[in-house]
Every structure is written in C-alpha cells, then in structure tokens.
Design a protein around this motif. Sequence first.
Motif, mmCIF file in Angstrom:
data_model
loop_
_atom_site.group_PDB
_atom_site.id
_atom_site.type_symbol
_atom_site.label_atom_id
_atom_site.label_comp_id
_atom_site.label_asym_id
_atom_site.label_seq_id
_atom_site.Cartn_x
_atom_site.Cartn_y
_atom_site.Cartn_z
ATOM 1 N N GLY A 86 31.799 112.699 52.048
ATOM 2 C CA GLY A 86 30.628 113.168 51.638
ATOM 3 C C GLY A 86 29.440 112.261 52.011
ATOM 4 O O GLY A 86 29.602 110.960 52.173
ATOM 5 N N LEU A 87 28.306 112.885 51.934
ATOM 6 C CA LEU A 87 27.168 111.835 51.601
ATOM 7 C C LEU A 87 26.505 111.700 50.551
ATOM 8 O O LEU A 87 26.786 112.542 49.537
ATOM 9 C CB LEU A 87 26.015 112.775 52.478
ATOM 10 N N ILE A 88 25.936 110.403 50.097
ATOM 11 C CA ILE A 88 25.417 110.180 49.060
ATOM 12 C C ILE A 88 23.970 109.886 49.113
ATOM 13 O O ILE A 88 23.879 108.726 49.545
ATOM 14 C CB ILE A 88 26.103 109.197 48.061
ATOM 15 N N THR A 89 22.949 110.764 48.688
ATOM 16 C CA THR A 89 21.689 110.591 49.022
ATOM 17 C C THR A 89 20.720 110.511 47.658
ATOM 18 O O THR A 89 20.998 111.102 46.921
ATOM 19 C CB THR A 89 21.139 111.889 49.967
ATOM 20 N N ALA A 90 19.653 109.651 48.083
ATOM 21 C CA ALA A 90 18.787 109.496 46.867
ATOM 22 C C ALA A 90 17.351 108.911 47.564
ATOM 23 O O ALA A 90 17.427 108.413 48.471
ATOM 24 C CB ALA A 90 19.223 108.371 45.837
ATOM 25 N N ASP A 91 16.420 109.349 46.800
ATOM 26 C CA ASP A 91 14.998 108.853 47.234
ATOM 27 C C ASP A 91 14.614 107.638 46.427
ATOM 28 O O ASP A 91 14.714 107.573 45.297
ATOM 29 C CB ASP A 91 14.100 109.940 46.872
ATOM 30 N N LEU A 92 14.180 106.527 47.152
ATOM 31 C CA LEU A 92 14.132 105.196 46.645
ATOM 32 C C LEU A 92 12.563 105.124 46.154
ATOM 33 O O LEU A 92 11.914 105.176 47.316
ATOM 34 C CB LEU A 92 14.634 104.146 47.705
ATOM 35 N N ASP A 93 12.313 104.998 45.154
ATOM 36 C CA ASP A 93 10.708 104.625 44.806
ATOM 37 C C ASP A 93 10.453 103.223 44.599
ATOM 38 O O ASP A 93 10.914 102.544 43.803
ATOM 39 C CB ASP A 93 10.385 105.199 43.416
ATOM 40 N N PHE A 94 9.700 102.544 45.687
ATOM 41 C CA PHE A 94 9.871 101.096 45.680
ATOM 42 C C PHE A 94 8.578 100.793 44.692
ATOM 43 O O PHE A 94 8.702 99.329 44.500
ATOM 44 C CB PHE A 94 8.972 100.640 47.331
ATOM 45 N N THR B 181 20.768 107.481 52.675
ATOM 46 C CA THR B 181 21.880 108.192 52.635
ATOM 47 C C THR B 181 23.220 107.289 52.790
ATOM 48 O O THR B 181 23.182 106.422 53.879
ATOM 49 C CB THR B 181 22.161 109.309 53.600
ATOM 50 N N ILE B 182 24.294 107.300 51.917
ATOM 51 C CA ILE B 182 25.378 106.721 52.223
ATOM 52 C C ILE B 182 26.465 107.593 52.741
ATOM 53 O O ILE B 182 26.660 108.626 52.315
ATOM 54 C CB ILE B 182 25.896 106.028 50.901
ATOM 55 N N VAL B 183 27.234 107.224 53.861
ATOM 56 C CA VAL B 183 28.308 108.114 54.292
ATOM 57 C C VAL B 183 29.494 107.551 53.736
ATOM 58 O O VAL B 183 30.036 106.188 53.820
ATOM 59 C CB VAL B 183 28.519 107.803 55.832
ATOM 60 N N PRO C 213 39.583 105.317 46.939
ATOM 61 C CA PRO C 213 38.947 106.412 46.426
ATOM 62 C C PRO C 213 37.427 106.430 46.362
ATOM 63 O O PRO C 213 36.598 107.468 46.125
ATOM 64 C CB PRO C 213 39.199 106.097 44.852
ATOM 65 N N GLY C 214 36.800 105.351 47.320
ATOM 66 C CA GLY C 214 35.373 105.643 47.622
ATOM 67 C C GLY C 214 34.636 104.771 46.446
ATOM 68 O O GLY C 214 34.754 103.736 46.132
ATOM 69 N N GLY C 215 33.843 105.795 45.606
ATOM 70 C CA GLY C 215 33.065 105.306 44.834
ATOM 71 C C GLY C 215 31.622 104.849 45.053
ATOM 72 O O GLY C 215 30.877 103.783 44.395
ATOM 73 N N SER C 216 31.088 105.463 46.446
ATOM 74 C CA SER C 216 29.800 105.000 46.862
ATOM 75 C C SER C 216 28.618 105.226 45.864
ATOM 76 O O SER C 216 28.687 106.233 45.336
ATOM 77 C CB SER C 216 29.585 105.683 48.366
ATOM 78 N N VAL C 217 27.837 104.544 45.872
ATOM 79 C CA VAL C 217 26.583 104.687 44.631
ATOM 80 C C VAL C 217 25.296 103.921 45.154
ATOM 81 O O VAL C 217 25.447 102.941 45.986
ATOM 82 C CB VAL C 217 27.226 104.081 43.518
ATOM 83 N N ILE C 218 24.397 104.669 44.537
ATOM 84 C CA ILE C 218 23.035 103.948 44.874
ATOM 85 C C ILE C 218 22.431 103.669 43.608
ATOM 86 O O ILE C 218 22.293 104.646 42.677
ATOM 87 C CB ILE C 218 22.170 105.193 45.877
ATOM 88 N N ILE C 219 21.855 102.584 43.446
ATOM 89 C CA ILE C 219 21.460 101.961 42.004
ATOM 90 C C ILE C 219 20.134 101.646 42.331
ATOM 91 O O ILE C 219 19.748 100.555 43.372
ATOM 92 C CB ILE C 219 22.252 100.958 41.412
ATOM 93 N N SER C 220 19.032 101.670 41.463
ATOM 94 C CA SER C 220 17.683 101.383 41.510
ATOM 95 C C SER C 220 17.620 99.911 41.100
ATOM 96 O O SER C 220 18.504 99.400 40.310
ATOM 97 C CB SER C 220 16.725 102.362 40.619
ATOM 98 N N PRO C 221 16.367 99.114 41.238
ATOM 99 C CA PRO C 221 16.084 97.751 40.483
ATOM 100 C C PRO C 221 16.192 97.970 39.080
ATOM 101 O O PRO C 221 16.332 96.512 38.626
ATOM 102 C CB PRO C 221 14.829 97.345 41.197
ATOM 103 N N LEU C 222 15.892 98.981 38.481
ATOM 104 C CA LEU C 222 16.043 99.010 36.983
ATOM 105 C C LEU C 222 17.094 99.611 36.435
ATOM 106 O O LEU C 222 17.437 99.715 35.298
ATOM 107 C CB LEU C 222 14.919 100.386 36.606
ATOM 108 N N VAL D 220 20.516 105.066 56.860
ATOM 109 C CA VAL D 220 22.122 105.803 56.827
ATOM 110 C C VAL D 220 22.993 104.644 56.809
ATOM 111 O O VAL D 220 22.692 103.789 57.817
ATOM 112 C CB VAL D 220 22.249 106.814 57.798
ATOM 113 N N VAL D 221 23.872 104.521 55.767
ATOM 114 C CA VAL D 221 24.505 103.161 55.788
ATOM 115 C C VAL D 221 26.143 103.483 55.482
ATOM 116 O O VAL D 221 26.370 104.659 54.825
ATOM 117 C CB VAL D 221 24.473 102.680 54.203
ATOM 118 N N PHE D 222 26.980 103.049 56.349
ATOM 119 C CA PHE D 222 28.524 103.357 56.358
ATOM 120 C C PHE D 222 29.265 102.285 55.767
ATOM 121 O O PHE D 222 28.698 101.065 55.606
ATOM 122 C CB PHE D 222 28.722 103.211 58.068
ATOM 123 N N PRO D 223 30.386 102.623 55.459
ATOM 124 C CA PRO D 223 31.165 101.829 54.652
ATOM 125 C C PRO D 223 31.790 100.462 55.689
ATOM 126 O O PRO D 223 31.552 100.468 56.865
ATOM 127 C CB PRO D 223 32.383 102.345 54.245
#
Length: 328
Positions: free
Chosen positions: A268-276, A22-24, A246-255, A55-58
């Motif tokens: 808010g919270l930005i949450t994702a499941d990371l498939d290693f 999760t990114i805060v 404006p934020g713009g927090s994002v989670i991106i996969s290796p693909l 959990v990752v903060f800015p």
Amino acid sequence: MRTLENTAPVNGNYPSSIVRATIVQASTVYNDTPKTIDKAKMFIEEAASKGSELVVFPEAFIGGYPRGFRFGIAVGVHNDEGRDEFRKYHASAIHVPGPEVEQLADMARKNNVYLVMGAIEKDGYTLYCTALFFSSEERCIWGYGDGSTIPVYDTPLGKLGAAICWENRMPLYRTALYAKGVEIYCAPTADGTKEWQSSMMHIALEGGCFVLSACQFCQRKDFPDHPDYLFTDSEDNKEHDAIVSPGGSVIISPLGKVLAGPNFESEGLITADLDFGDIARAKLYFDVVGHYSKPDVFNLTVNEHPKKPVTFVSKAVKVEDDSESQNK
C-alpha cells in the motif's frame, strides 16, 4: 492493499512550506522487470492522484532484493542450478541509463512527481544496489559506490538525499548527508524489523530532517518457487502466504513525530504532509553539523573523487633517448 495517511493541518499561524510525500510499500515481481515497471506505474499514478509531489520506492524494487536466494553457493561448492539462478537475476537488473530508466523518467514527468526508485543496476556482469532520482522534468542522477555518488539535490520540494539499507547505520555517511543540508532523507531498505524503526527515529532527530523509510512487503508467493530458499534465520515458514518481508515503511518528522505508518500488514501507500517549518523548530536545540558540531574536536573529510577499478595510462609521446640527445 492498505493506505495510511496523515494530513494534519499546519500547527499555529506561521507560514511554512508543505510537501505531500508518499512511500510505496510493495513487492517486486521477481524475474519479470516489465511487470515490475507496470506495477510501479500503477502506484505512482495512485500517489499522484492523492496530490503527492514525492514518491519513494523500497530498496531494489526494480530487479528485486534477493532475499533467500543462495545461487547454489556454499563454501567450496558451486553448481549449474545456482549459476542459472544468477543468470535470471542478472537479466532482471537494468542498465543506467537504459530503456527502463527512460520509462521511469516518463512516469515522473507525466505525473508531475519527484521519484526515488530503488533498483538493481548492472554494469557488465557486476550488480549494484542503486537509488535513482528523478525530477518531474528529467532524470537527476545515477551512480555507484564512491564519494562522488553521495548527492543531495536542491529541488523545489526541498533538499533531497538518500542512503540505502544499512548505509543508514554508518554515522559518517549520515554526517556527509547532513553536511550537504539534507531535508528529506530517503531510506530505501530491505530491513523490515521493528528495531529498524529505532534507527529511523534516531536519524530524524539527529539530522533534524524528515525521514522516509521505504521497505517492501513480500509474501513467499511473490518469489520464484524454489525449495532451497531460506528466508529467515529461524525455522522457515513454507506456507504460500507466509510473510517474508513485513514492510514497516514509515515517515517521521524532524521533531521525532511519526507522521504515517509503520505498516507491517500489507502492500500500500504511506502518505504524509511534511511541514518544513519543523526543520527550524528541531534545529533550534540541536544542529549536528552546526552549533552542536564541536569542530574544535571533530572533523570529517569526504573524498568525492570517483574511484575506478581499472585506469589506463597511455604514453602519448615517445621519450627521446638520452644518448641520442647528448650526441647532437
């Protein structure tokens, strides 16, 4: 407050490790570090309640990113108002180690999460923009400004590292993290531009790693009231609810798949499941420090020795006078 989530199931039937991260995306409470710590606690608890393990903060969440601050400085000019403004900003920074660090460590421990926190650290009267790492058991690291403080931690969640803000645009810095095997690449930042998204996508593809970019969402009302603040390069919007970051927090996969975000609308919270398993899938074709590295042509040397601004050299033993020794 808005929550963005992507909890898609694992593709295929292959076994893989899944980590919920999760990114805060939230603003500092400026000039009030205790309230900022309380705000962090609220978000950490909310993320943990959703099953997040990381959990990752800015950037500069504790202490605040000084967007728009001028500290009364112009070429050849200094003033008392600016000095007092800096005094308040310095007071909001934290000592590492220190009581605020212990509070954050306690939050990570109680909520059983790994925590990456952006903070303004003070050492004497010099301030540093720092990334603090906490495991669910203890504080991992603190540091500033030289090759000894580019860590990648081998945690149960994966290999965890970070670069702050425009350090992410430094190819050699990124290469050092890749060479240390970073799998979860954290990018605490204050860059809320849409162009930043391109950099994050590039890093995910270049490094074959998950990228978690955390940026504050701030409105003008989040900052201390001051008529001299200039928050943008263009005409400044002085409305109370004007968006400053404006934020713009994002989670991106290796693909290169956007797993959650970007959010340009609210805290808010930005949450994702990371498939290693995606790391191996990505590195089949491109491994920047492996089979695609061209070591016959290119080489990077990283100096990991600490650099101190002042070194004291003491003479422990008085040197015997040559003339006296010759007369003996």
